[in-house]
Design an enzyme around this catalytic site. Structure first.
Site, PDB file in Angstrom:
ATOM      1  N   ARG A 259       0.863  -1.193   0.000  1.00 35.47           N
ATOM      2  CA  ARG A 259       0.000   0.000   0.000  1.00 35.47           C
ATOM      3  C   ARG A 259       0.893   1.234   0.000  1.00 35.47           C
ATOM      4  O   ARG A 259       1.501   1.569   1.003  1.00 35.47           O
ATOM      5  CB  ARG A 259      -0.889  -0.007   1.245  1.00 35.47           C
ATOM      6  CG  ARG A 259      -2.144   0.860   1.097  1.00 35.47           C
ATOM      7  CD  ARG A 259      -2.784   1.094   2.446  1.00 35.47           C
ATOM      8  NE  ARG A 259      -1.985   2.031   3.222  1.00 35.47           N
ATOM      9  CZ  ARG A 259      -1.817   1.974   4.555  1.00 35.47           C
ATOM     10  NH1 ARG A 259      -2.408   1.037   5.260  1.00 35.47           N
ATOM     11  NH2 ARG A 259      -1.066   2.859   5.177  1.00 35.47           N
ATOM     12  N   HIS A 263      -4.000   4.593   4.059  1.00 39.40           N
ATOM     13  CA  HIS A 263      -5.070   3.592   4.043  1.00 39.40           C
ATOM     14  C   HIS A 263      -6.334   4.225   3.441  1.00 39.40           C
ATOM     15  O   HIS A 263      -6.923   3.705   2.503  1.00 39.40           O
ATOM     16  CB  HIS A 263      -5.341   3.090   5.457  1.00 39.40           C
ATOM     17  CG  HIS A 263      -6.622   2.335   5.596  1.00 39.40           C
ATOM     18  ND1 HIS A 263      -6.786   1.074   5.078  1.00 39.40           N
ATOM     19  CD2 HIS A 263      -7.807   2.691   6.147  1.00 39.40           C
ATOM     20  CE1 HIS A 263      -8.021   0.674   5.328  1.00 39.40           C
ATOM     21  NE2 HIS A 263      -8.662   1.633   5.963  1.00 39.40           N
ATOM     22  N   TYR A 272       3.063   5.216  11.914  1.00 36.51           N
ATOM     23  CA  TYR A 272       3.286   3.808  12.270  1.00 36.51           C
ATOM     24  C   TYR A 272       4.179   3.018  11.307  1.00 36.51           C
ATOM     25  O   TYR A 272       4.382   1.831  11.497  1.00 36.51           O
ATOM     26  CB  TYR A 272       1.943   3.074  12.430  1.00 36.51           C
ATOM     27  CG  TYR A 272       1.023   3.149  11.208  1.00 36.51           C
ATOM     28  CD1 TYR A 272       1.222   2.314  10.123  1.00 36.51           C
ATOM     29  CD2 TYR A 272      -0.021   4.062  11.169  1.00 36.51           C
ATOM     30  CE1 TYR A 272       0.388   2.378   9.018  1.00 36.51           C
ATOM     31  CE2 TYR A 272      -0.861   4.140  10.074  1.00 36.51           C
ATOM     32  CZ  TYR A 272      -0.649   3.294   8.995  1.00 36.51           C
ATOM     33  OH  TYR A 272      -1.471   3.370   7.902  1.00 36.51           O
TER      34      TYR A 272
HETATM   35  C1  LIG Z   1     -15.756  -5.630  10.087  1.00 35.00           C
HETATM   36  C2  LIG Z   1     -14.920  -4.404  10.072  1.00 35.00           C
HETATM   37  N1  LIG Z   1     -14.002  -4.202  11.031  1.00 35.00           N
HETATM   38  C3  LIG Z   1     -13.213  -3.101  10.995  1.00 35.00           C
HETATM   39  C4  LIG Z   1     -13.366  -2.171   9.994  1.00 35.00           C
HETATM   40  C5  LIG Z   1     -12.466  -0.945   9.934  1.00 35.00           C
HETATM   41  N2  LIG Z   1     -11.518  -1.156   8.835  1.00 35.00           N
HETATM   42  C6  LIG Z   1     -11.720  -0.650   7.603  1.00 35.00           C
HETATM   43  S1  LIG Z   1     -10.537  -1.129   6.509  1.00 35.00           S
HETATM   44  C7  LIG Z   1      -9.705  -1.991   7.689  1.00 35.00           C
HETATM   45  C8  LIG Z   1      -8.431  -2.706   7.372  1.00 35.00           C
HETATM   46  C9  LIG Z   1      -8.560  -3.646   6.242  1.00 35.00           C
HETATM   47  O1  LIG Z   1      -7.281  -4.084   5.861  1.00 35.00           O
HETATM   48  P1  LIG Z   1      -7.091  -5.052   4.643  1.00 35.00           P
HETATM   49  O2  LIG Z   1      -8.102  -6.135   4.677  1.00 35.00           O
HETATM   50  O3  LIG Z   1      -5.669  -5.463   4.614  1.00 35.00           O
HETATM   51  O4  LIG Z   1      -7.445  -4.167   3.349  1.00 35.00           O
HETATM   52  P2  LIG Z   1      -6.747  -2.830   2.823  1.00 35.00           P
HETATM   53  O5  LIG Z   1      -7.513  -1.703   3.448  1.00 35.00           O
HETATM   54  O6  LIG Z   1      -5.321  -2.866   3.238  1.00 35.00           O
HETATM   55  O7  LIG Z   1      -6.936  -2.820   1.360  1.00 35.00           O
HETATM   56  C10 LIG Z   1     -10.376  -1.927   8.922  1.00 35.00           C
HETATM   57  C11 LIG Z   1      -9.901  -2.585  10.145  1.00 35.00           C
HETATM   58  C12 LIG Z   1     -14.354  -2.398   9.017  1.00 35.00           C
HETATM   59  N3  LIG Z   1     -14.531  -1.568   7.988  1.00 35.00           N
HETATM   60  N4  LIG Z   1     -15.110  -3.531   9.067  1.00 35.00           N
END
Ligand SMILES: Cc1ncc(C[n+]2csc(CCOP(=O)(O)OP(=O)(O)O)c2C)c(N)n1
Ligand SMILES: [Mg+2]
Length: 358
Positions: A259, A263, A272
């Protein structure tokens, strides 16, 4: 000493274009992409990056709400969607801009969505693409359900669905894999492993050596691919799609990437992580890599490059105008949650009605 070994698994890794844009010759023929197709794929990568740059600027100007950029990850969504037919199903998360571009979805929908208007999810009927899913991995069981329905109807369509590395820590992920395996649903799970789930690094998500191997326990084909190699991603997805169409069941693809930016626009990664890694990954850029390969084959030159950028810019600018002119009906956010609206939602809608009228 065991009596016998009852299971032994392995994960294959595919890279077709290396970081310098050199191709692995044994794949070149197998890919069978024409010059025109290669240029279309390259154009989609460029357009996705340009869209991202524009969207980030719009957000900073207060013209978009929270935005999740896909910079550096474009090869995953572009390469995988390129292996689909127009009427295949797509069940996206929230960072798959390249997929929409390859599928031909007008960009105004994406922008409208990120402006916070529910209408951005209401794509023209010709697209079998479900709405953006922000709740992590909750859409994966839906993708499998669609796959099971496709099997039931006896067709040859497939479903592709996307999640992130963090998304593979969710129960929904394992439940989806399990059902897909048991019912041999024609589903391709694409994990965009960009090494971070907001501020949580890949190492703190799982002790497994690969994310791909999470499919082994569900009896699913799994493969790892260089996610910054659009040709590699296309190749493994096409293979998975062909198998799924012929009744061969699901595949889990782990695409390794990074990434490169925030985010979302609500995040500050300098709190971080070190910029050193970002610099290292810049050298692996998916667009540069394909550009070098196409230039070496004399498929791409400065003039074609300029045309691609100009066309993309006009399309994006027009989409912004359309999106900013879009009208919204805020009651839509209440209407389509349930078939019949429950009382509490009705009350909330009425409350908002009163508020808007004041
Ligand atoms: C069920 C749930 N828990 C927490 C969140 C908050 N949240 C949004 S994106 C994210 C991280 C996701 O990381 P990843 O699956 O690696 O995808 P990326 O964003 O890196 O593409 C979190 C914890 C959410 N949207 N839904
Ligand atoms: Mg991630």
């Amino acid at each position: 000493m065991p009596t016998k070994t009852v299971y032994r698994g392995s994960i294959d890794y595919i890279q077709i274009l290396d970081e310098k844009g050199r191709i692995d010759r044994k794949f070149e023929k197998k890919l069978g992409l024409t010059k025109k197709q290669l240029l279309v794929m390259y154009g989609a990568l460029v357009k996705t990056r340009m869209f991202d740059d524009k969207a980030l600027k719009l957000q900073r100007q207060g013209r978009l709400l929270t935005y999740a950029p896909s910079s550096g990850e474009e090869a995953i969504t572009v390469g995988s969607a390129y292996a689909l037919k127009k009427d295949d199903w797509v069940v996206p998360a929230y960072r798959e801009q390249g997929m929409y571009i390859v599928m031909g979805v007008p960009l105004k929908y994406l922008l409208t969505y990120f402006m916070g208007l529910e209408e951005g999810n209401n794509l023209p009927k010709e697209f079998n693409i479900t709405p953006t899913a922000i709740p992590v991995s909750t859409h994966l069981p839906h993708a499998v359900g669609i796959g099971m329905a496709l099997n039931y109807n006896g067709g040859k369509k497939v479903v592709i669905t996307y999640t992130g590395d963090g998304g593979t820590s969710e129960g929904d992920f394992y439940e989806a894999l399990n059902f897909a395996g048991v019912y041999r649903a024609p589903v391709i799970f694409v994990v965009r492993n960009n090494q971070w789930a907001i501020s949580v690094p890949r190492k703190r998500q799982t002790a497994a050596e690969t994310i791909a191997q999470k499919g082994l326990a569900a009896g699913i084909r799994c493969v790892q691919v260089d996610g910054n190699d659009a040709l590699g991603v296309y190749y493994v997805t096409r293979d998975a799609v062909e198998r799924a169409r012929e009744g061969g069941g699901p595949t889990l693809i782990e695409a390794i990437t990074y990434r490169m930016g925030v985010h979302t626009t609500a995040d500050d990664p300098t709190r971080y992580r070190s910029e050193k890694d970002v610099e290292l990954w810049k050298k692996k850029d998916p667009i540069e890599r394909l550009r070098k390969y196409l230039e070496a084959r004399k498929i791409l030159n400065k003039r074609i490059e300029a045309n691609i950028a100009n066309e993309a810019e006009v399309e994006i600018d027009n989409a912004i105008k359309e999106a900013e002119a879009a009208k919204t009906n805020y009651t839509n956010m209440f209407k389509y949650v349930y078939k019949n609206m429950p009382n509490e939602l009705e009350e909330q809608m009425e409350y908002l009605n009163g508020f808007v009228e004041r």
